[in-house]
Scaffold this active site. Structure first.
Site, mmCIF file in Angstrom:
data_model
loop_
_atom_site.group_PDB
_atom_site.id
_atom_site.type_symbol
_atom_site.label_atom_id
_atom_site.label_comp_id
_atom_site.label_asym_id
_atom_site.label_seq_id
_atom_site.Cartn_x
_atom_site.Cartn_y
_atom_site.Cartn_z
ATOM 1 N N VAL A 189 0.805 -1.216 0.000
ATOM 2 C CA VAL A 189 0.000 0.000 0.000
ATOM 3 C C VAL A 189 0.844 1.275 0.000
ATOM 4 C CG1 VAL A 189 -0.228 0.310 2.517
ATOM 5 C CG2 VAL A 189 -2.137 0.930 1.002
ATOM 6 N N TYR A 190 2.139 1.188 0.290
ATOM 7 C CA TYR A 190 2.974 2.392 0.309
ATOM 8 C C TYR A 190 3.084 2.972 -1.099
ATOM 9 C CZ TYR A 190 4.623 0.987 4.993
ATOM 10 O OH TYR A 190 4.705 0.631 6.326
ATOM 11 N N SER A 191 2.557 4.168 -1.246
ATOM 12 C CA SER A 191 2.508 4.839 -2.552
ATOM 13 C C SER A 191 1.893 3.927 -3.612
ATOM 14 C CB SER A 191 3.904 5.291 -2.994
ATOM 15 O OG SER A 191 3.823 6.231 -4.032
ATOM 16 N N VAL A 192 0.913 3.111 -3.166
ATOM 17 C CA VAL A 192 0.154 2.206 -4.030
ATOM 18 C C VAL A 192 1.089 1.373 -4.922
ATOM 19 C CG1 VAL A 192 -1.943 2.008 -5.425
ATOM 20 C CG2 VAL A 192 -1.540 4.091 -4.125
ATOM 21 N N LYS A 249 4.195 -5.997 3.227
ATOM 22 C CA LYS A 249 2.976 -6.186 4.009
ATOM 23 C C LYS A 249 1.748 -6.228 3.107
ATOM 24 C CE LYS A 249 4.115 -2.618 6.730
ATOM 25 N NZ LYS A 249 5.581 -2.418 6.488
#
Length: 326
Positions: free
Chosen positions: A60-63, A88
């Site tokens: 999910v970090y910066s998609v 994750k």
């Protein structure tokens, strides 16, 4: 750099883990403090040069952009067999049904997408990104076991949740002969110590490594309270975690400053040295937007605090509301 085993496993990790949430693409996720690829590569290269072999990101970090950048960086600069790469799963990756969560469908889909972005055949540590209240834990643990058996994941970990939830997951895995968690990435630092009540004793008992996030409280433990940064001004999550308790945290922050001046060290070194001496902490996950952030974190590994210094830092702490579990 010192290396230790990750919990009850045989895998060696550096005592500092580089968190990669600050690496990304502004077109996917606008952020004033996000680093572009060139800046990110420089930080990863410095981390490797200083002996860090443990890297943590998330789908999910910066998609997905963070995974892409760290994948290219490690392929360019590192020996994959020496690296411990963690990512994750759980966060929202697309609109519509099945865009998030820890269902079997989501886990099986997202691991393949993460591997493609990371340009690797496997991840060393696959972490459930908090608890999914909409999916039975039996379904999640079975799916996590299956990605291990498929060779896509070496070990599994969890992140911030209540101790009863973590114990339930461990019990489900043990009862069914499934893969157990080896790590817990929890919210823990000198101004947020609520994990000392239940989660850390559970991890010690089960020989599970703690890899705390926000070890410097989003910078609040390593600079004057009057000093601001782009992230300090624009990160709503950091504000949510810490702004409400600013007054009661001030005495602890002032003691970090006082001890740092007395020892001739940086506040970062004091705050991380305290954390590194707390069992079962193995490797704090440090965020870095400058080369100096990595250098300062690595310097903390060699710092030892006396029992009196630890007590001095801890004495002003007062209880906080629970932050990070949901």
């Amino acid at each position: 750099m010192d290396y230790v085993k990750l919990g009850n496993s045989g895998m060696d990790v550096s005592r500092i883990c580089l968190g990669c949430m600050s690496f990304g693409d502004e077109t996917r996720r606008h952020s004033e403090w996000l680093l572009n690829e060139e800046q990110s590569l420089a930080i990863v290269k410095k981390a490797l040069d200083l002996g860090i072999n443990f890297f943590d990101t998330a789908n999910v970090y910066s998609v997905g952009s963070s995974e892409e950048i760290i994948g290219r960086a490690l392929k360019k600069y590192a020996n994959r067999d020496e690296i411990v790469l963690a990512t994750k799963v759980n966060g929202k990756m697309h609109d519509g049904p099945n865009g998030a969560g820890l269902s079997r469908k989501a886990i099986m889909s997202e691991i393949d997408k993460s591997l493609k972005r990371l340009e690797t055949d496997y991840v060393d540590l696959y972490i459930i990104h908090r608890w999914d209240y909409g999916t039975p834990i039996e379904e999640t643990m079975a799916a996590m076991h299956d990605v291990v058996k498929a060779g896509k994941v070496r070990y599994i970990g969890a992140s911030a949740m209540y101790a009863w939830q973590f114990q339930k997951a461990l019990h489900v895995a043990e009862k069914n002969g499934w893969t157990r968690f080896v790590s817990m990435q929890n919210h823990y630092n000198l101004i947020y110590r609520e994990e000392e009540r239940e989660m850390l004793p559970l991890c010690r008992e089960e020989r599970i490594a703690s890899t705390p996030y926000s070890p410097l409280a989003s910078g609040r433990l390593c600079r004057d309270l009057s000093v601001t940064t782009k992230r300090y001004e624009t990160d709503p999550m950091a504000k949510f975690k810490y702004d409400y308790a600013a007054d009661i945290d001030r005495p602890v922050i002032e003691r970090v400053e006082e001890l740092a001046e007395k020892r001739g060290l940086l506040r970062t070194q004091i705050a991380l040295a305290w954390l590194l001496q707390k069992s079962p902490v193995v490797a704090p996950v440090i965020g870095a937007t400058k080369i100096s952030h990595v250098e300062d974190a690595v310097a903390s590994v060699s710092v030892q605090l006396t029992p009196e210094e630890v007590a001095f830092l801890e004495e002003p702490y007062v209880p906080h509301r629970i932050v990070g579990h949901n």
